[in-house]
Design an enzyme around this catalytic site. Sequence first.
Site, short mmCIF file in Angstrom:
data_model
loop_
_atom_site.label_atom_id
_atom_site.label_comp_id
_atom_site.label_asym_id
_atom_site.label_seq_id
_atom_site.Cartn_x
_atom_site.Cartn_y
_atom_site.Cartn_z
N SER A 117 0.79 -1.24 0.09
CA SER A 117 -0.13 -0.26 0.13
C SER A 117 0.81 1.25 0.07
O SER A 117 2.05 1.26 0.48
CB SER A 117 -0.99 0.02 1.41
OG SER A 117 -1.39 1.27 1.26
N TYR A 141 -1.26 -0.08 10.62
CA TYR A 141 -1.72 -0.79 9.43
C TYR A 141 -0.66 -0.38 8.39
O TYR A 141 -0.09 -1.48 7.78
CB TYR A 141 -2.99 -0.08 8.71
CG TYR A 141 -3.38 -0.59 7.20
CD1 TYR A 141 -3.63 -1.91 6.79
CD2 TYR A 141 -3.16 0.65 6.20
CE1 TYR A 141 -3.90 -2.01 5.67
CE2 TYR A 141 -3.37 0.07 4.90
CZ TYR A 141 -3.63 -1.16 4.53
OH TYR A 141 -3.81 -1.74 2.99
N LYS A 145 2.22 -3.41 6.56
CA LYS A 145 2.49 -3.40 5.07
C LYS A 145 3.93 -3.32 4.79
O LYS A 145 4.48 -4.05 3.93
CB LYS A 145 1.43 -2.51 4.10
CG LYS A 145 0.09 -2.87 4.35
CD LYS A 145 -0.23 -4.10 3.74
CE LYS A 145 -1.35 -4.52 3.53
NZ LYS A 145 -1.78 -5.54 2.77
N1 LIG Z 1 -8.75 -0.78 -0.83
C1 LIG Z 1 -7.86 -0.04 -0.86
O1 LIG Z 1 -7.83 1.05 -1.20
C2 LIG Z 1 -6.38 -0.55 -0.66
C3 LIG Z 1 -5.19 0.18 -0.84
C4 LIG Z 1 -3.99 -0.42 -0.51
C5 LIG Z 1 -3.86 -1.66 -0.41
N2 LIG Z 1 -4.84 -2.42 -0.13
C6 LIG Z 1 -4.68 -3.93 0.31
O2 LIG Z 1 -5.48 -4.75 -0.89
C7 LIG Z 1 -5.67 -6.04 -0.15
C8 LIG Z 1 -7.35 -6.05 -0.39
O3 LIG Z 1 -8.01 -5.12 0.02
P1 LIG Z 1 -9.81 -4.83 -0.26
O4 LIG Z 1 -9.93 -3.46 -0.12
O5 LIG Z 1 -10.13 -5.74 -1.31
O6 LIG Z 1 -10.17 -5.26 1.01
P2 LIG Z 1 -11.44 -6.45 1.33
O7 LIG Z 1 -11.55 -6.50 2.94
O8 LIG Z 1 -12.57 -6.25 0.41
O9 LIG Z 1 -10.78 -7.69 1.09
C9 LIG Z 1 -9.81 -8.33 1.78
C10 LIG Z 1 -10.17 -10.10 1.80
O10 LIG Z 1 -9.54 -10.90 2.58
C11 LIG Z 1 -10.34 -11.71 3.22
N3 LIG Z 1 -9.69 -11.87 4.71
C12 LIG Z 1 -9.09 -11.05 5.57
N4 LIG Z 1 -8.60 -11.53 6.47
C13 LIG Z 1 -8.18 -13.08 5.96
C14 LIG Z 1 -7.59 -14.26 6.53
N5 LIG Z 1 -6.87 -14.18 7.52
N6 LIG Z 1 -7.67 -15.24 5.70
C15 LIG Z 1 -8.54 -15.20 4.57
N7 LIG Z 1 -9.03 -14.42 4.05
C16 LIG Z 1 -9.00 -13.25 4.70
C17 LIG Z 1 -11.62 -10.99 3.52
O11 LIG Z 1 -12.62 -11.87 3.97
C18 LIG Z 1 -11.78 -10.21 2.35
O12 LIG Z 1 -12.63 -10.94 1.30
C19 LIG Z 1 -5.60 -5.75 1.45
O13 LIG Z 1 -4.27 -6.49 1.47
C20 LIG Z 1 -5.30 -4.32 1.57
O14 LIG Z 1 -4.45 -4.28 2.55
C21 LIG Z 1 -6.02 -2.05 -0.27
#
Ligand SMILES: NC(=O)c1ccc[n+]([C@@H]2O[C@H](COP(=O)([O-])OP(=O)(O)OC[C@H]3O[C@@H](n4cnc5c(N)ncnc54)[C@H](O)[C@@H]3O)[C@@H](O)[C@H]2O)c1
Length: 326
Positions: A117, A141, A145
């Site tokens: 991120s 958080y 990362k």
């Molecule tokens: N959305 C953003 O703007 C953004 C920005 C930078 C990084 N990220 C990273 O992208 C990734 C996905 O984010 P997102 O926005 O799709 O979030 P999200 O919460 O929609 O997706 C995360 C998924 O992981 C699953 N999950 C969580 N913990 C788990 C575990 N221990 N075992 C199995 N499954 C698990 C959840 O059920 C969910 O489906 C994350 O790593 C997040 O940190 C997101």
Amino acid sequence: MTWLITGGAGYIGAHVARAMGAADERVVVLDDLSAGVPGRLPESIPLVRGSALDGDLLKRVLAEHAVTGVVHLAARKQVGESVAQPTRYYQENVGGLATLLDAVAEAGIERFLFSSSAAVYGNPDVDLITEDTPCAPMSPYGETKLTGEWLVRAAGRAHGIATVCLRYFNVAGAAGPELADTGIFNIVPMVFDRLTRGEAPRIFGDDYPTPDGTCVRDYIHVADLADAHLAAVRRLAGGATGDLTVNIGRGEGVSVRDLVSLIAEVTGDTTPAVVEPRRPGDAPRAVASAALAERELGWRARRGVREMVESAWRGWQLHHPEAIHG
Ligand SMILES: NC(=O)c1ccc[n+]([C@@H]2O[C@H](COP(=O)([O-])OP(=O)(O)OC[C@H]3O[C@@H](n4cnc5c(N)ncnc54)[C@H](O)[C@@H]3O)[C@@H](O)[C@H]2O)c1
């Protein structure tokens, strides 16, 4: 090759799984459904319900599906929650990653992609953030990362795993309404939420040293982000070695005020925004240099901010039929 996508029923993960499936990559999803939605995935993609913290399950899934590469998106991702529950964030985001990397190394898997991120950078005083800009995360958080990246690279060196860390900037939009982000943690859904409840959108601070005084961010369409994953797994599958850490953004800044105006245009709700005090920890400007992604992955974003807002709004209306102008 068969790719395991952890967190593949999540907002970003489902876009990645679908894009890889559509490109004829074989994929299997592991998701504990704590935030995921199974209906985001087509029936052709197997979904294993379980946690990335469960080492035995991981070993079984990697063996049963003959997995040869991993895309790790599963994580907790709320900055505020991470401030309140830092040990949980370290356990799940770092501990879970260590468990997964152990299983990956034991299975002899040689390709690994990690969801990082822009939060790793914190508040750098630069026009464009390059991958060499020093990292100074401002929340647990972001720390998980950055620690995750270190762990991925160290495990890669120790076990001969080729790795890619993608540092996503601000993700928005949806490839289809059913794939939209259902959480209200990012600015676009937060503004939709306010408007739907008949409340004015909020702008936190308009006295930053930026052209209109509001914070400037780099927004990336989730479908472009999914394409970046596809480019990265193709690079890994093509025999890349070592590690690569790369920004995934558009390389263009958009101010919060301009984004809120665009949302008003798209939704037809012109309720004026209210300005509230700055939130602690918000960087005035966070815009990616997208040069390395283009050079190393042959990828760059194709979709603009209007497309992000329009597609996110279609998704919001699907999940919130009470939304105004719905
Ligand atoms: N959305 C953003 O703007 C953004 C920005 C930078 C990084 N990220 C990273 O992208 C990734 C996905 O984010 P997102 O926005 O799709 O979030 P999200 O919460 O929609 O997706 C995360 C998924 O992981 C699953 N999950 C969580 N913990 C788990 C575990 N221990 N075992 C199995 N499954 C698990 C959840 O059920 C969910 O489906 C994350 O790593 C997040 O940190 C997101």
